[in-house]
Design a protein around this motif. Structure first.
Motif, mmCIF file in Angstrom:
data_model
loop_
_atom_site.group_PDB
_atom_site.id
_atom_site.type_symbol
_atom_site.label_atom_id
_atom_site.label_comp_id
_atom_site.label_asym_id
_atom_site.label_seq_id
_atom_site.Cartn_x
_atom_site.Cartn_y
_atom_site.Cartn_z
ATOM 1 N N TYR A 52 0.817 -1.217 0.000
ATOM 2 C CA TYR A 52 0.000 0.000 0.000
ATOM 3 C C TYR A 52 0.851 1.267 0.000
ATOM 4 O O TYR A 52 0.433 2.289 -0.542
ATOM 5 N N ASN A 56 0.188 3.866 -2.971
ATOM 6 C CA ASN A 56 -0.205 5.237 -2.646
ATOM 7 C C ASN A 56 0.958 6.233 -2.659
ATOM 8 O O ASN A 56 0.821 7.345 -2.156
ATOM 9 N N SER A 59 0.099 9.679 -3.833
ATOM 10 C CA SER A 59 -1.094 10.346 -3.301
ATOM 11 C C SER A 59 -0.696 11.632 -2.586
ATOM 12 O O SER A 59 0.426 11.800 -2.115
ATOM 13 N N ASN A 61 -1.795 12.680 0.240
ATOM 14 C CA ASN A 61 -1.705 12.500 1.692
ATOM 15 C C ASN A 61 -0.278 12.271 2.149
ATOM 16 O O ASN A 61 0.488 11.568 1.492
ATOM 17 N N ARG A 63 0.400 10.768 5.052
ATOM 18 C CA ARG A 63 0.358 9.409 5.593
ATOM 19 C C ARG A 63 -0.284 8.522 4.532
ATOM 20 O O ARG A 63 -1.441 8.691 4.183
ATOM 21 N N LYS A 64 0.488 7.563 4.038
ATOM 22 C CA LYS A 64 0.085 6.780 2.861
ATOM 23 C C LYS A 64 -0.713 5.525 3.179
ATOM 24 O O LYS A 64 -1.271 4.913 2.292
ATOM 25 N N LEU A 66 -3.868 3.827 4.714
ATOM 26 C CA LEU A 66 -5.237 4.145 5.127
ATOM 27 C C LEU A 66 -5.917 2.865 5.583
ATOM 28 O O LEU A 66 -6.093 1.936 4.801
ATOM 29 N N ASN A 68 -9.286 1.218 7.092
ATOM 30 C CA ASN A 68 -10.712 1.410 7.318
ATOM 31 C C ASN A 68 -11.029 0.988 8.751
ATOM 32 O O ASN A 68 -10.621 -0.082 9.181
ATOM 33 N N PHE A 75 -11.212 6.423 8.358
ATOM 34 C CA PHE A 75 -9.941 5.734 8.168
ATOM 35 C C PHE A 75 -8.907 6.214 9.180
ATOM 36 O O PHE A 75 -8.902 7.374 9.567
ATOM 37 N N CYS A 77 -5.167 7.136 9.213
ATOM 38 C CA CYS A 77 -4.147 7.531 8.233
ATOM 39 C C CYS A 77 -2.814 7.439 8.946
ATOM 40 O O CYS A 77 -2.580 8.159 9.925
ATOM 41 N N ASN A 79 1.641 6.663 8.845
ATOM 42 C CA ASN A 79 2.898 6.481 8.136
ATOM 43 C C ASN A 79 3.430 5.095 8.528
ATOM 44 O O ASN A 79 2.842 4.438 9.403
#
Length: 112
Positions: A52, A56, A59, A61, A63-64, A66, A68, A75, A77, A79
């Motif tokens: 992930y 990501n 992205s 963000n 913090r890559k 996420l 759930n 989520f 978030c 690092n």
């Protein structure tokens, strides 16, 4: 409240009156039954965080990772170092949940 496990960014406590666990991590607090806590632990342990991070990497963000947390729109978030800390925290080990320096170097993890 009984302290079960603690790390630098969070803790797991148990309330015997309500028979609930409280997972505090960063600025989030989740109230979980024992079954929900076990499910959260299994979910976090099943995540291939390197995949992930790569997925990501572009992205917006910071913090890559996420995760759930039970609803379609909520989520965690994280690092990489926060993810590993959460994973260790959810294992409910009584000793402090610290990440070794060698892990940080091997995983090329950022401290912020």
């Amino acid at each position: 409240m009984k302290l079960i496990c603690k790390s630098s960014n969070g803790q797991v406590t148990f309330c015997p009156c309500a028979n609930l666990f409280h997972l505090e991590f960063g600025n989030l607090l989740l109230t979980l039954s024992y079954e929900e806590l076990k499910q959260m632990h299994c979910y976090v342990c099943s995540i291939d965080h390197k995949y992930y991070l790569h997925l990501n990497k572009d992205s917006f963000n910071r913090r890559k990772l996420l995760l759930n947390i039970g609803t379609r729109k909520a989520f965690f978030c994280l690092n990489p170092s926060e993810f590993l800390e959460l994973k260790t925290l959810l294992s409910l080990k009584r000793k402090p949940c610290l990440i070794k320096n060698s892990t940080l170097v091997e995983q090329d993890l950022a401290l912020n």
